[in-house]
Design a protein around this motif. Structure first.
Motif, short mmCIF file in Angstrom:
data_model
loop_
_atom_site.label_atom_id
_atom_site.label_comp_id
_atom_site.label_asym_id
_atom_site.label_seq_id
_atom_site.Cartn_x
_atom_site.Cartn_y
_atom_site.Cartn_z
N CYS A 79 0.87 -1.18 0.00
CA CYS A 79 0.00 0.00 0.00
C CYS A 79 0.91 1.23 0.00
N SER A 88 1.62 -2.18 5.18
CA SER A 88 0.30 -1.97 5.79
C SER A 88 -0.13 -0.53 5.57
N PRO A 89 -1.42 -0.25 5.66
CA PRO A 89 -1.90 1.13 5.52
C PRO A 89 -1.35 2.07 6.59
N SER A 90 -0.91 1.53 7.72
CA SER A 90 -0.34 2.39 8.76
C SER A 90 0.88 3.15 8.25
N HIS A 130 -0.08 6.27 5.95
CA HIS A 130 -1.12 7.13 6.51
C HIS A 130 -1.18 8.48 5.80
N HIS A 152 -8.97 5.27 4.32
CA HIS A 152 -8.30 4.43 5.32
C HIS A 152 -9.04 3.10 5.50
N TRP A 196 -7.50 -0.72 4.45
CA TRP A 196 -7.37 -1.84 5.39
C TRP A 196 -8.10 -3.08 4.88
N VAL A 200 -6.07 -6.48 4.21
CA VAL A 200 -6.44 -7.71 4.94
C VAL A 200 -6.73 -8.83 3.95
#
Length: 382
Positions: free
Chosen positions: A79, A84-86, A89, A106, A110, A114
């Motif tokens: 992403c 991860s999307p974290s 951000h 957001h 996720w 996932v």
């Protein structure tokens, strides 16, 4: 968002480690429950569990598509180059500020990631099955390594279609093939699970009259056609082209454009000429799926009735139940305006039918025709 490369392999190693972490739970569960079992029995248990998790993955894939989260991360496999999307951000926030409802938000990021984590975990399980089967084969355990190997090839191709789904911006033909690939994976794993069950019982396929076996195969073929049509409806967002039932737009044969509706190689929402897809084309897509559904529903009930008192009585009950499930969930999609629960339930029913049909086909074979009977049949036909 526009400058983000479609492919960014920087997070590949992290995603692979995440996939292994996801797969460790199911692997540990199978090992703990089957510590004293024979190797073939452990492989059988792992196959059944992988089948169950692949079924869940197909449903989560439908959820991802139906929530418009397929482009929640505009690159692949991560992403914005992160695992991860974290880690993305700032980029996601910027894209969401420009377009608050998506495609990049957001929540959608996720959901998409996932789905990729689960897919990677299932891929690790299938790789484990293939390697473990070859190892047991070399040790003299009577297991066939070819189907697990084919399933491993399938999961690699499915991963490629998953990447193309993102990089080709939800190209309808690619998304439909990705859905069909998910269903094919269920069939491959079910075939292996049935083979292990037969080996443990020490029995082979049940004998069916030739006409019943032919009807079973014909209905299975019709199911694949209907799943392809259903995928085409979903990926073209044609569900709401007909909001009434049993008629469509107040007519039994509404205005339809089959040529444009079934122009396969085109962008989402566009015709091959570059123009927007017309409402008549969307109606043709929806109504074709509905017409084949009528035929398939009748075929499923007739097949279930014919198999009910035979050796495939369990499969017959499942076929009848899933036929009713599909009718109810499909009707709910039309009259209730495509609610998420009904749409996912409809995908679940289609996946369930693929499993039951594969189970029935693998558990049966046509009754051999004796030489004398062949001669009499030729005389009758003459």
């Amino acid at each position: 968002m526009d400058t983000q490369p479609l492919y960014d392999l920087a997070p590949v190693l992290q995603l692979m480690l995440l996939g292994i972490a996801v797969a460790l739970g199911p692997l540990a569960w199978v090992w703990l429950r089957n510590k004293q079992a024979a190797p073939a029995q452990r492989l059988a248990a792992l196959t059944v569990l992988t089948l169950f998790l692949t079924f869940d993955l197909v449903l989560f894939g439908a959820f991802t598509r139906l929530t418009d989260s397929g482009l929640g991360c505009p690159d692949w496999p991560g992403c914005y180059g992160n695992a991860s999307p974290s880690g993305a951000h700032a980029e996601i926030s910027q894209a969401q500020a420009q377009m608050p409802t998506g495609p990049v938000t957001h929540g959608k990021a996720w959901i998409e990631m996932v789905h990729r984590y689960l897919a990677t975990g299932v891929g690790v399980l299938i790789l484990t099955l293939a390697v473990a089967t070859w190892m047991q084969r070399k040790r003299g355990v009577p297991v066939s390594p070819w189907w697990p190997a084919l399933t491993l090839v399938w999961v690699c191709l499915q991963g490629a279609f998953g990447a193309l789904t993102v990089t080709m911006k939800l190209f309808p033909a690619i998304v439909t093939l990705h859905l069909l690939g998910g269903m094919l994976g269920l069939a491959l794993l079910c075939l292996q699970a049935v083979a292990y069950a037969q080996a443990q019982r020490g029995t082979g396929p049940q004998l069916l009259p030739g006409n019943q076996r032919a009807a079973l195969l014909a209905a299975f073929g019709l199911l694949w056609l209907q799943i392809a049509l259903g995928g085409w409806v979903s990926t073209n967002y044609a569900v709401l082209a007909c909001s009434d039932f049993p008629a469509c737009q107040g007519a039994w044969w509404p205005a339809m454009d089959f040529r444009q509706g079934f122009e396969l190689w085109r962008e989402l929402g566009k015709a091959g000429s570059g123009e927007h897809v017309t409402f008549a084309a969307l109606t043709a897509i929806h109504y074709s799926h509905r017409l084949v559904a009528y035929v398939l529903f009748a075929a499923l009930l007739a097949l279930a009735w014919r198999l009910w008192r035979g050796p495939l009585h369990r499969q017959a009950r499942w076929l009848a139940g899933l036929a009713l499930w599909q009718f109810a969930s499909g009707l709910s999609n039309v009259v209730l305006g495509w609610p998420l629960v009904a749409a996912v339930a409809h995908t679940a029913g289609a996946a369930g039918l693929v499993i039951v049909f594969t189970w029935a086909v693998c558990e049966s074979r046509a009754t051999p025709v004796r030489a004398g009977e062949r001669v009499r049949r030729r005389e009758v036909s003459a």
